[in-house]
Design a protein around this motif. Sequence first.
Motif, mmCIF file in Angstrom:
data_model
loop_
_atom_site.group_PDB
_atom_site.id
_atom_site.type_symbol
_atom_site.label_atom_id
_atom_site.label_comp_id
_atom_site.label_asym_id
_atom_site.label_seq_id
_atom_site.Cartn_x
_atom_site.Cartn_y
_atom_site.Cartn_z
ATOM 1 N N GLY A 283 42.289 4.604 39.192
ATOM 2 C CA GLY A 283 43.698 4.839 38.893
ATOM 3 C C GLY A 283 44.275 5.888 39.810
ATOM 4 N N GLU A 286 47.750 11.026 37.666
ATOM 5 C CA GLU A 286 48.616 11.030 36.472
ATOM 6 C C GLU A 286 48.200 9.968 35.460
ATOM 7 N N ARG A 287 47.414 8.989 35.883
ATOM 8 C CA ARG A 287 47.039 7.887 34.990
ATOM 9 C C ARG A 287 45.613 7.446 35.299
ATOM 10 N N LEU A 289 42.373 5.573 34.519
ATOM 11 C CA LEU A 289 41.991 4.399 33.722
ATOM 12 C C LEU A 289 40.521 4.422 33.322
ATOM 13 N N GLU A 317 38.740 4.970 30.107
ATOM 14 C CA GLU A 317 39.174 6.357 29.917
ATOM 15 C C GLU A 317 38.887 6.883 28.515
ATOM 16 N N ARG A 352 46.149 14.192 32.846
ATOM 17 C CA ARG A 352 46.166 14.330 34.302
ATOM 18 C C ARG A 352 44.845 14.914 34.785
#
Length: 374
Positions: A283, A286-287, A289, A317, A352
């Motif tokens: 990912g 900020e994201r 996975l 995650e 994050r």
Amino acid sequence: MFKAVLVLGHISGIRIQIHISWVFILILLLVTMSTGFHYHYPEWTLSMVIGTAVVTALMFFASILAHELGHSVVALRRGVPVESITLFIFGGLAQMTRDTERAEDEFWIAIAGPAVSAALAVAFWALASATADWYEPVPVALGWLALINMIVAVFNLIPGFPLDGGRVFRAVIWKLTGDARRAIEAAVWGGRMVAFLLFAFAFWNLVVIGNLIGGLWIMLIAWFLLNMAEAQGRMYDMRERLADVRARDLANPEPPFVNPDASIEEWINRFVLPGGRRSFLVGRPERVLGLVTLSDSRKVPRDRWADTRVTEIMTPEDSLRRVAPDAKAEEVLQVMSERNLNQIPVMEESGRAIGWIDRQQLLRSIEMHMELHR
């Protein structure tokens, strides 16, 4: 957890597990008790001897578990989290997630184990007396359990690390002097003295009495106690010197990422092989996975790598182990050691990713911090 440990279950959130070395002492106990029962009760049948030995051995380990649960219950009531209880060759170990911060907590947590063992000894003795006229193996087994639990209680009260008595001794010195370092040094010194006395006793058994097995066994216990005492001292020293070091101080601020749409083949050829990294976050910062490692690629046959995305083999995650930026260095090391992790992301509460810690980097960083703080 590393493969040498088998998880049996959980009690009040505490993981109960046995180390592979437990099998060794179980076999030794079964052989020793079977031989002893056969010698002292020659009229017993083979099934009576073996059955009594098996039940007694299992009850003994249940008693050791109760001893460690005694520590754990008091620790939880005093706000000290307990991660696990491990049964191994020399007994049991309750693994707490942090050290105590007050002498009073240290004392009551430490004394709880021997108190449970002493209470079990009295209970087994009372049951042995009450069943004296029953089926003979019953009072015999109960009598043995009463004796061994009392031995466990008394032996653990010897004032030296890593025994419970060493922690009691530390709590007393800590309370009297107000100096936690002096208390730990006294307890480690006590542990050394206990180990050296056991070494002397082992030598006496070997040379004077000619008890080879007993002497070697006592020597092994002495070696274990000495190493554990020294380890306790080093651990306290490390905790003290790394008290202000946080995960963000140990982390690589640029975590390695791979695009979730990348195939396994692309990921390995473009990222793994050129850079030599074995693990990547999937990912973007900020994201996140998930996390994918080189070992995950073994889930898929090589001829399917070009058609399989990394998201299909990654650890998602929500199952990912991570640490907060403000986590102490000791906590990071403990999580990685207990879970046998080679890497761990540093992530904010928002999700994050701000850093990345791998095992070798962590150990090097801790070593450097230790040297700079000497």
